[in-house]
Scaffold this active site. Sequence first.
Site, mmCIF file in Angstrom:
data_model
loop_
_atom_site.group_PDB
_atom_site.id
_atom_site.type_symbol
_atom_site.label_atom_id
_atom_site.label_comp_id
_atom_site.label_asym_id
_atom_site.label_seq_id
_atom_site.Cartn_x
_atom_site.Cartn_y
_atom_site.Cartn_z
ATOM 1 N N HIS A 47 1.409 5.241 -2.153
ATOM 2 C CA HIS A 47 0.901 6.243 -3.108
ATOM 3 C C HIS A 47 2.108 7.006 -3.642
ATOM 4 C CE1 HIS A 47 -3.349 5.895 -1.663
ATOM 5 N NE2 HIS A 47 -2.760 5.614 -0.513
ATOM 6 N N PHE A 48 2.569 6.658 -4.835
ATOM 7 C CA PHE A 48 3.747 7.322 -5.383
ATOM 8 C C PHE A 48 3.381 8.492 -6.308
ATOM 9 C CE2 PHE A 48 6.858 3.567 -4.521
ATOM 10 C CZ PHE A 48 6.881 3.921 -3.186
ATOM 11 N N ARG A 49 2.078 8.795 -6.398
ATOM 12 C CA ARG A 49 1.589 10.081 -6.941
ATOM 13 C C ARG A 49 1.865 10.347 -8.410
ATOM 14 N NH1 ARG A 49 -1.768 10.310 -2.748
ATOM 15 N NH2 ARG A 49 -0.913 11.182 -0.836
ATOM 16 N N ASN A 62 -5.086 6.244 -6.995
ATOM 17 C CA ASN A 62 -5.657 7.604 -6.882
ATOM 18 C C ASN A 62 -4.668 8.680 -7.341
ATOM 19 O OD1 ASN A 62 -4.053 7.074 -4.626
ATOM 20 N ND2 ASN A 62 -5.243 8.369 -3.267
ATOM 21 N N HIS A 95 2.178 14.224 1.220
ATOM 22 C CA HIS A 95 1.696 15.542 0.791
ATOM 23 C C HIS A 95 2.801 16.510 1.184
ATOM 24 C CE1 HIS A 95 -2.350 13.924 0.159
ATOM 25 N NE2 HIS A 95 -2.248 13.339 1.336
ATOM 26 N N ASP A 153 0.821 2.466 3.737
ATOM 27 C CA ASP A 153 -0.063 3.549 3.272
ATOM 28 C C ASP A 153 0.750 4.850 3.146
ATOM 29 O OD1 ASP A 153 -2.180 5.078 2.377
ATOM 30 O OD2 ASP A 153 -3.271 5.075 4.280
ATOM 31 N N HIS A 155 0.832 -1.215 0.000
ATOM 32 C CA HIS A 155 0.000 0.000 0.000
ATOM 33 C C HIS A 155 0.860 1.255 0.000
ATOM 34 C CE1 HIS A 155 -3.943 1.949 1.696
ATOM 35 N NE2 HIS A 155 -3.255 2.809 0.957
ATOM 36 N N HIS A 159 -5.356 -0.899 6.159
ATOM 37 C CA HIS A 159 -5.258 0.038 7.279
ATOM 38 C C HIS A 159 -6.376 -0.084 8.329
ATOM 39 C CE1 HIS A 159 -7.821 2.500 4.681
ATOM 40 N NE2 HIS A 159 -6.865 3.107 4.026
HETATM 41 C C1 NCD Z 1 -4.397 8.523 1.128
HETATM 42 C C2 NCD Z 1 -3.790 9.481 0.089
HETATM 43 O O1 NCD Z 1 -3.353 10.584 0.470
HETATM 44 O O2 NCD Z 1 -3.713 9.106 -1.084
HETATM 45 N N1 NCD Z 1 -4.729 9.276 2.299
HETATM 46 C C3 NCD Z 1 -4.882 8.787 3.542
HETATM 47 O O3 NCD Z 1 -5.297 9.549 4.419
HETATM 48 N N2 NCD Z 1 -4.582 7.546 3.858
HETATM 49 C C4 NCD Z 1 -5.574 7.818 0.578
HETATM 50 C C5 NCD Z 1 -6.021 6.652 1.422
HETATM 51 O O4 NCD Z 1 -5.342 5.636 1.522
HETATM 52 O O5 NCD Z 1 -7.100 6.714 2.021
HETATM 53 ZN ZN ZN Z 2 -3.750 4.773 0.957
HETATM 54 ZN ZN ZN Z 3 -7.124 4.413 2.360
#
Ligand code: NCD
Ligand code: ZN
Ligand code: ZN
Length: 442
Positions: free
Chosen positions: A60-62, A92, A290, A286, A58, A220
Site C-alpha cells: 500500500h503505497f498510499r 485503497n 500509517h 502487506d 501486496h 495474508h
Molecule cells: C491495510 C491498509 O492499511 O491499507 N491494513 C491492514 O490492516 N492490513 C488494508 C488491508 O490489507 O487489509
Molecule cells: Zn493490504
Molecule cells: Zn487486507
Amino acid sequence: MVFPMLVLEGRAFIQGSFKQCAIGIEDGVISSIKKTLHGDDNVDYGEFLILPGGIDLHVHFREPGLTHKEDFRTGTTSAAMGGITTVFDMPNTMPPTTTLREYEQKVEMAGRKACVDFGLYAALSKPRETSRLAGAGAPFKLYMAQTTGGLDVPADDVPGLLKDLPPVYPPVVVHAENPAKFKATDARTLREHDLARPVEAESSSIDLLKAMRRNFHITHVTSEESLESVSSSGFTSDVTPHHLLLDCTRPLGQLGKVNPPLRQPSEREAVWNAFAGGRIDILASDHAPHTEEEKSVNFADAPSGLPGVETMIPLMLRKVRSSDLQLDRLINAVAERPAELMGLNKGFIEVGRDADLVVVDSHSVTKVRGKKLHSKCGWTAFEGWEAIFPLAVYLRGNLIVDKGEVAEDSIGEHVDAKVPAKRPEPAKKPGFGAALQQGAPR
Ligand code: NCD
Ligand code: ZN
Ligand code: ZN
C-alpha cells in the site's frame, strides 16, 4: 542494434542451485550465463550470492491521496532497499482505484515516481467498470470485509462482479474475512483484536469463495484452518512476515494492530511450518504504513496495518542463516511463485528474463531500525531484529541500490499481469540453507 554488455559475477541461484558464474546482461535482459564472460563492464561480486529480485504482490503505497503516510517514491525506495524489484500496489487509495480513469491516472503517476517496476490492482467493486479495467489489463483486488479504505463487497455481490471477467484471468487477490463472523467488541489489546476478527471469519470467507468456482488468490492467510480451506479449493495463497514472525502476545500495542489480526503463538507456528514446507505459495509484505501519530491514539481508534516491504527479505535471509528456512524456499516464495502467478518475465535468473538481481553478503547481519528505513512512516514492528539487507540491487540491469545506498531512482516501469502459466508444484528440492548458514566465504 548492439547493446553494451554488463557482466555480473558471483554465486547465482540458477535452476535450483547456486553456481559460481557470470551473468551477461544486454538491454536490461539476461542474455547469457556462462562460467566466464567478458563484457563491456564486469562487476565481480566474488562469492556473494546473486538472487532473483523480489516481487511483492501486496503493498500500500498510499498515493494518491494519503501521501502523508507514504508515496510512490518513498514506498518504492523502501522496496528497492529491501531487495524488492517489483511491487503490486493496492487500490485503497484516495480516491480508490475503482474506475479505468483512476487506474490510468495512477499508472501515469507511478510511472513518473517509481524506483522499481510496478503493477497496480483495481478494486473489484463497480460492475460497469470491471470489463473496462480488465480490457486495460488491470489485476483485481477484492475485499470481503471492512479494512483500511472501506472497499468491501458483500459476498452475495461477488458473482455479479466476476461475470465481466474472462474465466481465465490472473487470479483475483482477496482479503478474505467474513464480517458475519466478527464479534462486536471494542478491542483494547492485540488478543482482543484477534478474538474480534477470529480465525473462523477468515476460513469461512474462503469457503464462501470456494462456492464461486474461480481462481482466487488468498492474501495474508493467518491460520491452519484457513490453509485447509485454501488447499481444498485449489486456490493459491500468501502470508506476511508479520503473521510468520509476530503473534498477539507481543507487547506492540496498536503498532501491531493489523487485519487480519496477529494470532496466537501456536497458530503462528503452524503457519510458519506451512510456509517453510511450501504449502503457502508466496510471501507478501502487506506493507501498510500509517504514521506514528495515527497509531498513537487508543487501540480501538488506531488504524490497522504495519509497514514491511523493506524488511521482508532481510528478516527472512536472517532466518535462513539460522537454519529456520531454506533459501530455495525463500526464493521460490518471493520471486519464482509471484512471477508465475502474475505471468511476469521475471523471478528467475534465466536467459531471456529481466535482469532484476539482488546481491547478498550473508555475513552482513545488521539490526533493523525504523528511523533508518526508507518508508515515510519511520517505524517498524521489528525494531532491533537482526536482518541481512542486500548489498546491491539491479532493476533490468540498472544498479538501483549500491553498498546499501540508493544509486538510481525513478526508472520503474509498469508491468501487466498476464494469464499465469500452468501452476507448478512448490519447490521440494534439497535446501540451500547451507549457503547462508556456513556463510559464503568473502
Ligand atoms: C491495510 C491498509 O492499511 O491499507 N491494513 C491492514 O490492516 N492490513 C488494508 C488491508 O490489507 O487489509
Ligand atoms: Zn493490504
Ligand atoms: Zn487486507
